[in-house]
Design a protein around this motif. Structure first.
Motif, PDB file in Angstrom:
ATOM      1  N   ARG A   5       0.818  -1.211   0.000  1.00 20.76           N
ATOM      2  CA  ARG A   5       0.000   0.000   0.000  1.00 20.76           C
ATOM      3  C   ARG A   5       0.854   1.264   0.000  1.00 20.76           C
ATOM      4  N   ALA A   6       1.976   1.243   0.707  1.00 23.21           N
ATOM      5  CA  ALA A   6       2.857   2.411   0.735  1.00 23.21           C
ATOM      6  C   ALA A   6       3.419   2.698  -0.657  1.00 23.21           C
ATOM      7  N   ARG A   7       3.715   1.647  -1.411  1.00 23.32           N
ATOM      8  CA  ARG A   7       4.178   1.844  -2.788  1.00 23.32           C
ATOM      9  C   ARG A   7       3.080   2.483  -3.636  1.00 23.32           C
ATOM     10  N   ALA A   8       1.874   1.973  -3.490  1.00 21.89           N
ATOM     11  CA  ALA A   8       0.751   2.536  -4.244  1.00 21.89           C
ATOM     12  C   ALA A   8       0.487   3.978  -3.832  1.00 21.89           C
ATOM     13  N   ALA A   9       0.578   4.245  -2.539  1.00 27.34           N
ATOM     14  CA  ALA A   9       0.327   5.598  -2.038  1.00 27.34           C
ATOM     15  C   ALA A   9       1.396   6.573  -2.517  1.00 27.34           C
ATOM     16  N   ALA A  10       2.636   6.100  -2.645  1.00 25.26           N
ATOM     17  CA  ALA A  10       3.711   6.972  -3.113  1.00 25.26           C
ATOM     18  C   ALA A  10       3.410   7.497  -4.513  1.00 25.26           C
ATOM     19  N   LEU A  11       2.945   6.619  -5.405  1.00 23.77           N
ATOM     20  CA  LEU A  11       2.611   7.073  -6.754  1.00 23.77           C
ATOM     21  C   LEU A  11       1.358   7.940  -6.753  1.00 23.77           C
ATOM     22  N   LEU A  12       0.373   7.566  -5.963  1.00 15.13           N
ATOM     23  CA  LEU A  12      -0.855   8.364  -5.895  1.00 15.13           C
ATOM     24  C   LEU A  12      -0.548   9.798  -5.478  1.00 15.13           C
ATOM     25  N   THR A  13       0.208   9.980  -4.402  1.00 14.99           N
ATOM     26  CA  THR A  13       0.484  11.334  -3.917  1.00 14.99           C
ATOM     27  C   THR A  13       1.339  12.117  -4.906  1.00 14.99           C
ATOM     28  N   ALA A  14       2.285  11.429  -5.565  1.00 14.95           N
ATOM     29  CA  ALA A  14       3.157  12.128  -6.519  1.00 14.95           C
ATOM     30  C   ALA A  14       2.387  12.591  -7.751  1.00 14.95           C
ATOM     31  N   ALA A  15       1.207  12.018  -7.982  1.00 14.81           N
ATOM     32  CA  ALA A  15       0.408  12.402  -9.146  1.00 14.81           C
ATOM     33  C   ALA A  15      -0.591  13.502  -8.841  1.00 14.81           C
ATOM     34  N   LEU A  16      -0.771  13.865  -7.588  1.00 17.73           N
ATOM     35  CA  LEU A  16      -1.782  14.854  -7.217  1.00 17.73           C
ATOM     36  C   LEU A  16      -1.282  16.275  -7.491  1.00 17.73           C
ATOM     37  N   PRO A  17      -2.183  17.237  -7.662  1.00 20.11           N
ATOM     38  CA  PRO A  17      -1.785  18.601  -8.015  1.00 20.11           C
ATOM     39  C   PRO A  17      -1.111  19.337  -6.862  1.00 20.11           C
ATOM     40  N   GLY A  18       0.012  19.996  -7.145  1.00 18.43           N
ATOM     41  CA  GLY A  18       0.686  20.793  -6.140  1.00 18.43           C
ATOM     42  C   GLY A  18       2.065  20.284  -5.840  1.00 18.43           C
ATOM     43  N   SER A  19       2.531  20.548  -4.615  1.00 17.01           N
ATOM     44  CA  SER A  19       3.879  20.164  -4.208  1.00 17.01           C
ATOM     45  C   SER A  19       3.829  18.885  -3.377  1.00 17.01           C
ATOM     46  N   LEU A  20       4.967  18.186  -3.352  1.00 17.69           N
ATOM     47  CA  LEU A  20       5.064  16.880  -2.703  1.00 17.69           C
ATOM     48  C   LEU A  20       6.163  16.914  -1.660  1.00 17.69           C
ATOM     49  N   TYR A  21       5.854  16.435  -0.451  1.00 13.62           N
ATOM     50  CA  TYR A  21       6.841  16.324   0.628  1.00 13.62           C
ATOM     51  C   TYR A  21       7.141  14.849   0.881  1.00 13.62           C
ATOM     52  N   ILE A  22       8.422  14.536   1.034  1.00 12.66           N
ATOM     53  CA  ILE A  22       8.865  13.171   1.314  1.00 12.66           C
ATOM     54  C   ILE A  22       9.688  13.191   2.596  1.00 12.66           C
TER      55      ILE A  22
END
Length: 554
Positions: free
Chosen positions: A361-378
Motif C-alpha cells: 500500500r505504501a508503494r501505491a500511495a507513493a505514486l498516488l500522492t506524486a500524481a496529485l496537483p501541487g507540491s510533494l513532501y517526502i
C-alpha cells in the motif's frame, strides 16, 4: 546545476524532509550532522528532489528534538557550525537543491536568554511580558491560571520558584515545560522573529516552514476553552490576529530576490479558516494533514482530495501532499494495520501490523500522492520503505509525548531511527567505519535489506520506485501544479487525468481491475496480473502522444 529563477518553483516542488540527527553522521559520534548531509547531496540529487526542509538545526537542549530553540543564529554543536550550514546551503544550490529551514515561533527553550532573564527579573518585570507569566488562583496561588490542555498531554502551566525558595508565578507552555510560549502581543517578539527570517534569508535559504503556525496568538484574558468555540473564538488557536503577523512575514519574504516560500504547519478542521492563511499576501502553502490522516480507503482518500482542492481553489494556492513526517507513524507500518488512519490521540504501542500489506500500500500511495496537483513532501527514509521501529528499548526513548502521556503514547522515536546507507550490519553506514559511538537510536538488523546500497540497483525496490516516480513527475507536463479531472470507474478505484496525456489509477479494492485505454505504462507500483491492476496498487498511464513542442516542466 543551479535552480532557475522560476518564481513559481514552490507550486510543484518535491521537498525532502531532513531530520538531521538521523540522516547521516560524518564525525562518528552517533548523531547525524550537517557534514553528513553534505556528503549525501549526490544521493538527494539523484533521487530527484527540488528542495530540502530541515527540522530545527539550531542551538537547543533537545528537550523536544530541537523544537526548543535557545539560539536561532547558532547551529547545535552536535550538528556542526554556522559555517557548515552556510556551506550546505551553497553546495545544495549547486546541485540544484534549495534549502528550507524550520522556525518555531510559538515558543522557545527555557534555556533561551530571554526566558532566563524573565525568571531572574521576577513578577511584573518587562522581561516577563515577552511570555505568559501569571499568578495562580487559590489562597496561595496554588491553582493554575486556567485549565488548557497541552499538545503533549498534561498541564500547560508550570510554577516558578522565587529566589527565596517560595513558590512563584506560573508560566504557559502549550507543549513541554521546557518550551515556554511567547507573547505575540509584545513588539520585541515580532521584531525578533523578523530579524531571524532576515538572518537566514541573507544566507540564501529559499523558504521557511512555520511550526505550529496557528497557535502563536492567545486571547490576553486567557479564558477557558469553550465547549464548542466558533470561528476565531478559540483562546489559543487560529486567532484572527495571526493574519497580520503572516502578512508582515510575506512582505519581508517578498522583499528578497526570487521567491522565498512560507509554508505553515496548520492543523485546522475548518476548511474556510484554513484557506485564509493562504491568501495571496500571506503564506504560500500549508501542510495538508487531512490526507495523511485518512485510512487506506478509496472513498476517504477521494473525499480528502476533493476537500483539499476545494479549500485551496478560492485563494489560488497549490495543495501540498505528504504521507508522513518526523511526528507520524511511517506508512509501511500504518497502512498494514486494521485501522490505517492516523491520530495522535489513538496511537498505542503493540498495535498489530502486516508489513507486507503495508509495503504494498505504501508503494501505491507513493505514486498516488506524486500524481496529485501541487507540491510533494517526502520524509527521509520513506523512499527506502522503512517501517516504524516499535521495539526500541524503553531506556532509550526520548520523546516527551511518550513521557507526558505516562507511557500510554509510544512516542515518535520509532520514525526517527537513523537511516541505513550500506553494509549488512548496524550502523549500516550511518556513521563512518570504525566509529566508537553507536547511533543515538538503534537500527534493526533486518534493515540490511532496506539500505540505500541494497536497493539502488534493484528495480523492484522502494528506492527505485521513488526515483522513477520523481523522474516521470519532472518530465510529464501535466504533473505538479495544475488541474485534476476524475475518471469514473469501479468502486474502490481512484482514477484521474492530469493534463492531456497522463492518467493515474489506484486500486484500493479487493479485486483486479481493468485499465482504461492507454498507449503505454509509465510506471506501476506492482506487476500487473494479465493486464489487470491488482489490489493495493497504482499505475501511471500515458494516454496519448505529447506534441513534440511540449518540453519538460522543469
Amino acid at each position: 546545476m543551479v535552480p532557475n529563477d522560476d518564481p513559481l518553483w514552490w507550486r510543484s516542488a518535491v521537498i525532502y524532509q531532513v531530520y538531521t540527527r538521523s540522516f547521516a553522521d560524518a564525525n562518528g559520534d552517533g548523531t547525524g550532522d550537517l557534514a553528513g548531509v553534505r556528503s549525501r547531496l549526490g544521493y538527494l540529487r539523484d533521487l530527484g528532489v527540488d528542495a530540502l526542509w530541515f527540522t530545527p538545526w539550531y542551538a537547543s537542549p533537545l528537550a523536544d528534538g530541537g523544537y526548543d530553540v535557545s539560539d536561532y543564529r547558532q547551529i547545535h554543536p552536535a550538528f556542526g557550525t554556522l559555517a557548515d550550514a552556510e556551506a550546505l546551503i551553497s553546495e545544495a544550490l549547486a546541485y540544484g537543491i534549495r534549502t528550507i529551514i524550520d522556525v518555531v515561533p510559538n515558543h522557545i527553550s527555557d534555556r533561551h536568554p530571554w526566558f532566563q532573564q524573565a525568571l531572574a527579573a521576577g513578577p511584573g518585570s518587562p522581561e516577563r511580558e515577552r511570555f505568559w507569566f501569571r499568578p495562580g488562583g487559590g489562597a496561595n496561588g496554588e491553582s493554575m491560571p486556567n485549565n488548557w490542555v497541552s499538545n503533549f498531554s498534561g498541564d500547560t502551566w508550570t510554577r516558578t520558584t522565587n529566589p527565596d525558595g517560595t513558590p512563584g508565578e506560573w508560566y504557559l507552555h502549550l507543549f513541554a515545560p521546557e518550551q515556554p510560549d511567547l507573547n505575540w502581543n509584545h513588539p520585541d517578539v515580532r521584531r525578533e522573529h523578523e530579524e531571524i527570517l532576515k538572518f537566514w534569508f541573507d544566507r540564501g535559504v529559499a523558504g521557511v516552514r512555520i511550526d505550529s503556525a496557528a497557535l502563536l496568538v492567545k486571547d490576553a484574558a486567557l479564558p477557558e476553552v469553550p465547549e464548542n468555540p466558533g470561528p476565531g473564538e478559540h483562546p489559543n488557536t487560529d486567532r484572527d490576529e495571526l493574519h497580520d503577523i503572516y502578512r508582515s512575514w510575506r512582505r519581508l519574504a517578498d522583499s528578497y530576490p526570487g521567491t522565498r516560500m512560507l509554508v505553515g504547519e496548520i492543523w485546522l478542521p475548518d476548511i474556510e479558516r484554513f484557506a485564509k492563511y493562504l491568501r495571496p499576501d500571506e503564506l504560500h502553502t500549508a501542510f495538508n494533514f487531512d490526507f495523511l490522516a485518512r485510512p487506506w480507503d478509496a472513498a476517504e482518500l477521494r473525499a480528502s482530495i476533493d476537500a483539499t482542492l476545494a479549500a485551496h481553489a478560492p485563494v489560488g494556492a497549490p495543495s501540498t501532499w505528504v504521507l508522513s513526517n518526523h511526528d507520524v507513524t511511517r506508512p509501511v507500518t500504518r497502512y498494514g494495520r486494521a485501522d490505517s488512519s492516523f491520530a495522535f490521540a489513538t496511537k498505542r504501542a503493540g498495535t498489530p501490523t502486516n508489513l507486507e500489506t503495508g509495503r504494498r500500500r505504501a508503494r501505491a500511495a507513493a505514486l498516488l500522492t506524486a500524481a496529485l496537483p501541487g507540491s510533494l513532501y517526502i520524509y527521509q527514509g520513506d523512499e527506502l520503505g522503512l517501517p516504524e521501529v516499535e521495539n526500541l528499548p524503553a531506556e532509550l526513548l526520548q520523546d516527551p509525548m511518550h513521557f507526558r502521556s505516562g507511557g500510554v503514547d509510544p512516542g515518535r522515536d520509532g520514525c526517527r531511527v537513523p537511516l541505513p546507507w550500506r553494509g549488512t550490519t548496524p550502523p549500516f553506514g550511518f556513521s563512518p567505519a570504525g566509529a566508537s559511538a553507536a547511533p543515538w537510536l538503534p537500527q534493526p538488523a533486518e534493515w540490511a535489506a532496506l539500505s540505500v546500497q541494497a536497493q539502488q540497483s534493484d528495480p523492484s525496490s522502494m528506492l527505485w520506485l521513488y526515483r522513477e516516480a520523481l523522474r516521470v513527475r519532472r518530465q510529464q507536463p501535466g504533473l505538479g501544479d495544475g488541474p485534476l479531472a476524475w475518471i469514473s470507474g469501479p468502486d474502490g478505484v481512484l482514477a484521474f487525468a492530469r493534463g492531456t496525456a497522463f492518467v493515474n489509477v489506484t486500486n484500493l479494492s479487493e479485486r483486479d481491475v481493468a485499465l482504461p485505454e492507454h498507449l503505454s505504462i509509465l510506471l506501476s507500483s506492482a506487476p500487473l496480473h494479465d493486464g489487470m491492476l491488482p489490489p493495493d496498487s497504482t499505475v501511471w498511464l500515458r494516454t496519448q502522444h505529447e506534441p513534440p513542442e511540449n518540453a519538460p516542466r522543469h
